[in-house]
Design a protein around this motif. Structure first.
Motif, short mmCIF file in Angstrom:
data_model
loop_
_atom_site.label_atom_id
_atom_site.label_comp_id
_atom_site.label_asym_id
_atom_site.label_seq_id
_atom_site.Cartn_x
_atom_site.Cartn_y
_atom_site.Cartn_z
N GLY A 138 -21.64 -9.60 23.96
CA GLY A 138 -20.90 -10.02 25.14
C GLY A 138 -19.25 -10.17 24.86
N PRO A 139 -18.80 -11.11 25.70
CA PRO A 139 -17.01 -10.95 25.51
C PRO A 139 -16.61 -10.97 24.02
N SER A 140 -17.39 -12.09 23.38
CA SER A 140 -16.67 -12.37 22.07
C SER A 140 -16.95 -11.20 21.17
N GLY A 141 -18.32 -10.70 21.14
CA GLY A 141 -18.83 -9.49 20.22
C GLY A 141 -18.05 -8.19 20.63
N VAL A 142 -17.80 -7.87 21.94
CA VAL A 142 -16.74 -6.71 22.14
C VAL A 142 -15.64 -6.84 21.77
N ALA A 164 -30.36 -20.67 27.53
CA ALA A 164 -30.62 -21.80 28.79
C ALA A 164 -31.69 -22.67 28.11
N LEU A 165 -31.34 -24.03 28.50
CA LEU A 165 -32.45 -25.03 28.38
C LEU A 165 -33.49 -24.96 29.45
N TRP A 170 -10.06 -10.11 37.27
CA TRP A 170 -11.57 -9.84 37.56
C TRP A 170 -12.01 -10.99 38.56
N SER A 171 -12.89 -10.75 39.21
CA SER A 171 -13.27 -11.48 40.39
C SER A 171 -14.77 -11.89 40.01
N THR A 172 -15.59 -10.90 39.27
CA THR A 172 -16.85 -11.36 39.22
C THR A 172 -17.35 -10.89 37.86
N GLY A 173 -18.39 -11.49 37.16
CA GLY A 173 -18.93 -11.23 35.87
C GLY A 173 -19.28 -9.76 35.66
N PRO A 174 -20.15 -9.04 36.55
CA PRO A 174 -20.46 -7.85 36.45
C PRO A 174 -19.43 -6.82 36.38
N GLN A 175 -18.25 -7.19 37.12
CA GLN A 175 -17.07 -6.16 36.88
C GLN A 175 -16.52 -6.29 35.50
N GLY A 226 -22.41 -7.19 27.50
CA GLY A 226 -21.91 -8.14 28.59
C GLY A 226 -22.59 -9.37 28.85
N GLY A 227 -23.94 -9.38 28.41
CA GLY A 227 -24.85 -10.59 28.60
C GLY A 227 -24.68 -11.47 29.74
N LYS A 228 -24.34 -12.59 29.76
CA LYS A 228 -24.69 -13.43 30.69
C LYS A 228 -23.68 -12.97 32.03
N LEU A 229 -22.42 -12.22 31.71
CA LEU A 229 -21.80 -11.67 32.74
C LEU A 229 -22.36 -11.14 33.80
#
Length: 302
Positions: free
Chosen positions: A15-19, A120-121, A57-62, A41-44
């Protein structure tokens, strides 16, 4: 490129931290391996809006696509490799740290950065909700306005509520948000949105109606008064639970504070705390996890 068991930095989670950790490690000429069970990217990939992330950046997938490009660039340069797999446990030793995957493989490195994030719970997992075991309802952040029918209730006031509202500024659906005391500080950013009706609660009982496709909600408010609602649509916004690995030191809430870990094991991103779950804080913590070990001489430059 070295094999995984000979690496300097082993990053668990892309994800963002791992990359960010992998990019920082590679920039320091450290042999780097990143382990990911799913997609970079995980939850992005399901994050609709990124208004609080610098870089236009406007969206997570980007952003997820850009992170994947970062790893591709490092792999092509021979500075990083990616291993497909799911980590289950970590152990720190005097001279190394070891990661065990769910298929039995064991990988070792001078340093392991765990960036596995959160999961997610479900309603039965929340201590303020009574619901049948294994019950699940659709998550708010994956729901399109066109899919909302009738009176809509949202379970919990977690921060994806604000993201959803910003992603769908033209949605006219009123969201009735059941908010336990623990979520009060999270809903401040949406309290002024006319599409939100906050319903402060201490407990809720959720069950499907015997006939039809509606839901029954039996709610106890903060003063102990009981109320009943019928909902056509119920959405999950309960927040997350830490997705830590065996071997990590954790607090009572299940999160894994960086300062409690073995010197050869660093924790980055959302796994650290419930209060700093943002893309930018995740990225910074990933880079810092590597730098802190580098300057503490846990890592020896090649």
């Amino acid at each position: 490129m070295s094999t995984p068991h000979e690496t300097d930095v082993l990053v668990v989670g892309a994800g963002p931290s791992g990359v960010a950790a992998a990019v920082m490690a590679a920039s320091l000429n450290l042999r780097t391996v990143i382990v990911e069970a799913d997609s970079v990217g995980g939850k992005l990939h399901v994050t609709g809006a990124l208004e609080n992330v610098p870089g236009n950046w406007s969206t997570g997938p980007q952003l997820a696509e850009a992170l994947a490009a970062d790893l591709d660039r490092l792999q092509q340069a021979g500075r990083c490799s990616v291993v497909q797999g799911r980590g289950v446990s970590v152990t720190g030793y005097d001279d190394r740290a070891e990661l065990v995957l769910d298929d039995g493989r064991a990988l070792s490195a001078q340093l392991i950065v765990v960036a596995t994030g959160v999961a997610a719970l479900a309603p039965p997992d929340a201590d303020w909700i009574s619901a049948p075991a294994r019950m699940s309802v659709p998550p708010l952040w994956r729901t399109e306005p066109a899919g909302l029918a009738g009176r809509t209730y949202v379970l919990g006031g977690d921060r994806p509520l604000g993201t959803w509202l910003r992603t769908h500024p033209h949605s006219s659906t009123t969201l009735h948000v059941l908010c336990p005391p623990a979520d009060d500080y999270k809903i401040a950013e949406v309290a002024g949105d006319e599409r939100v009706r906050i319903v402060p609660v201490s407990h809720a009982v959720l069950s499907p109606m015997a006939y039809g496709d509606e839901w029954s909600l039996q709610v106890k408010d903060r003063q102990g008064e009981r109320k009943s609602y019928v909902a056509k649509t119920v959405l999950n916004n309960l927040g997350n639970t830490p997705a830590g690995l065996d071997g990590l030191a954790s607090s009572e809430d299940g999160y894994c504070p960086p300062g409690k870990q073995h010197p050869r094991i660093r924790v980055a991103g959302d796994l650290r705390s419930a209060q700093f779950q943002r893309v930018t804080t995740a990225q910074g913590s990933g880079a810092e996890a590597v730098l802190a070990s580098y300057y503490a001489s846990v890592l020896k430059p090649c």
